[in-house]
Design an enzyme around this catalytic site. Sequence first.
Site, PDB file in Angstrom:
ATOM      1  N   GLN A  69     -23.046  14.824  -4.868  1.00  0.00           N
ATOM      2  CA  GLN A  69     -22.781  14.092  -6.107  1.00  0.00           C
ATOM      3  C   GLN A  69     -23.152  12.628  -5.990  1.00  0.00           C
ATOM      4  O   GLN A  69     -23.484  12.122  -4.912  1.00  0.00           O
ATOM      5  CB  GLN A  69     -21.320  14.248  -6.501  1.00  0.00           C
ATOM      6  CG  GLN A  69     -20.329  13.867  -5.403  1.00  0.00           C
ATOM      7  CD  GLN A  69     -18.898  14.216  -5.751  1.00  0.00           C
ATOM      8  OE1 GLN A  69     -18.038  13.334  -5.834  1.00  0.00           O
ATOM      9  NE2 GLN A  69     -18.627  15.506  -5.946  1.00  0.00           N
ATOM     10  N   HIS A  91     -22.347   8.652  -8.349  1.00  0.00           N
ATOM     11  CA  HIS A  91     -21.593   7.984  -9.413  1.00  0.00           C
ATOM     12  C   HIS A  91     -22.381   6.799  -9.952  1.00  0.00           C
ATOM     13  O   HIS A  91     -23.128   6.141  -9.205  1.00  0.00           O
ATOM     14  CB  HIS A  91     -20.247   7.480  -8.891  1.00  0.00           C
ATOM     15  CG  HIS A  91     -19.459   8.508  -8.153  1.00  0.00           C
ATOM     16  ND1 HIS A  91     -18.959   9.641  -8.753  1.00  0.00           N
ATOM     17  CD2 HIS A  91     -19.083   8.587  -6.854  1.00  0.00           C
ATOM     18  CE1 HIS A  91     -18.310  10.366  -7.865  1.00  0.00           C
ATOM     19  NE2 HIS A  91     -18.376   9.753  -6.699  1.00  0.00           N
ATOM     20  N   GLU A 109     -16.496   3.739  -4.058  1.00  0.00           N
ATOM     21  CA  GLU A 109     -15.377   4.350  -3.356  1.00  0.00           C
ATOM     22  C   GLU A 109     -15.554   4.180  -1.851  1.00  0.00           C
ATOM     23  O   GLU A 109     -16.639   3.852  -1.372  1.00  0.00           O
ATOM     24  CB  GLU A 109     -15.267   5.833  -3.709  1.00  0.00           C
ATOM     25  CG  GLU A 109     -16.493   6.643  -3.357  1.00  0.00           C
ATOM     26  CD  GLU A 109     -16.454   8.061  -3.932  1.00  0.00           C
ATOM     27  OE1 GLU A 109     -15.402   8.472  -4.461  1.00  0.00           O
ATOM     28  OE2 GLU A 109     -17.480   8.757  -3.848  1.00  0.00           O
ATOM     29  N   HIS A 145     -23.956  11.571  -2.014  1.00  0.00           N
ATOM     30  CA  HIS A 145     -23.029  11.857  -0.929  1.00  0.00           C
ATOM     31  C   HIS A 145     -22.410  13.236  -1.091  1.00  0.00           C
ATOM     32  O   HIS A 145     -22.434  13.835  -2.164  1.00  0.00           O
ATOM     33  CB  HIS A 145     -21.929  10.797  -0.862  1.00  0.00           C
ATOM     34  CG  HIS A 145     -21.090  10.712  -2.107  1.00  0.00           C
ATOM     35  ND1 HIS A 145     -21.484   9.974  -3.206  1.00  0.00           N
ATOM     36  CD2 HIS A 145     -19.893  11.269  -2.437  1.00  0.00           C
ATOM     37  CE1 HIS A 145     -20.560  10.079  -4.149  1.00  0.00           C
ATOM     38  NE2 HIS A 145     -19.582  10.867  -3.707  1.00  0.00           N
ATOM     39  N   ARG A 184     -22.727  15.854 -10.588  1.00  0.00           N
ATOM     40  CA  ARG A 184     -23.029  16.819  -9.530  1.00  0.00           C
ATOM     41  C   ARG A 184     -24.523  17.111  -9.527  1.00  0.00           C
ATOM     42  O   ARG A 184     -25.105  17.456 -10.549  1.00  0.00           O
ATOM     43  CB  ARG A 184     -22.266  18.121  -9.748  1.00  0.00           C
ATOM     44  CG  ARG A 184     -20.769  18.016  -9.580  1.00  0.00           C
ATOM     45  CD  ARG A 184     -20.122  19.391  -9.568  1.00  0.00           C
ATOM     46  NE  ARG A 184     -18.687  19.277  -9.794  1.00  0.00           N
ATOM     47  CZ  ARG A 184     -18.099  19.394 -10.980  1.00  0.00           C
ATOM     48  NH1 ARG A 184     -18.840  19.665 -12.049  1.00  0.00           N
ATOM     49  NH2 ARG A 184     -16.804  19.264 -11.104  1.00  0.00           N
TER      50      ARG A 184
END
Length: 272
Positions: free
Chosen positions: A61, A63, A80, A138, A158
Amino acid sequence: MTATPLATHRVEKPWGRHRLWPGFDQAMTDPVGEIWFQSPGDTAPDLLIKYLFTSEKLSVQVHPNDAQAQAAGLPRGKDECWVILDAEPHSTIALGTKQPVDRETLRAAALDGSIVELLDWKPVKAGDFFYSGSGTIHAIGAGITLVEVQQNSETTYRLYDYGRPRELHLDEGIAVSEPVPYQPHPMPGLVEPGRTILVEGPSFVLERWAGGPRSLALPGGMTGWLVPLRGEGLIDGLAFRAGECIAVEGAAELLAAPGSDLLFAYPGDTRI
């Protein structure tokens, strides 16, 4: 000053586990993949703290960043990071690609599954730390227990999911991906005895503290999140222990037992 213990929310996942981590109740029927710490009411704080427990590989996935998310009508992107608490032998996390890849090749690899071979799978062990900024392709591997500190966004694109019957987001994901080798985020490191800076911006600061006394002073309107990984203590009279998360505002006096291991996260890019 206010110190508020946050509620825990279990998220059942097929890739989760029945045995979690010390500090969490082990009684469950379905496997738990995540535990979120939630603020009271309908508030949507800047950061979200989670524990993850994996028994299988998670999806590949990516972001978006803040600008990309806001262009799509979303409040924020998602940077993150992960503090590895435990890992089985040979556990891995994929971060970035082994070599730079053009987007057409990336799309084809996502469609036929060969994207797994393009990724850089890094061995992990207890004590490791990784920062995964927006745009980083990642995937978290199996057999890992970690704490995730992230911008409070569940916008996940995804690219590949090992044949599981879940939606993919190839157009959106390919558009925001940076299919290049991973570059570790600069980590300031130890700044004083018992205090290490793991992340210093742009979206949040994450510190790691040893046990002992500490004075906090957060600017007005800012919330910080205290995550005891090990040990126990008091923050302005409120008792805490491992497996909890405390939201903190204003000035506070903290006393953590010797041997404690604490994370403290807050939004922004300047340490308090």
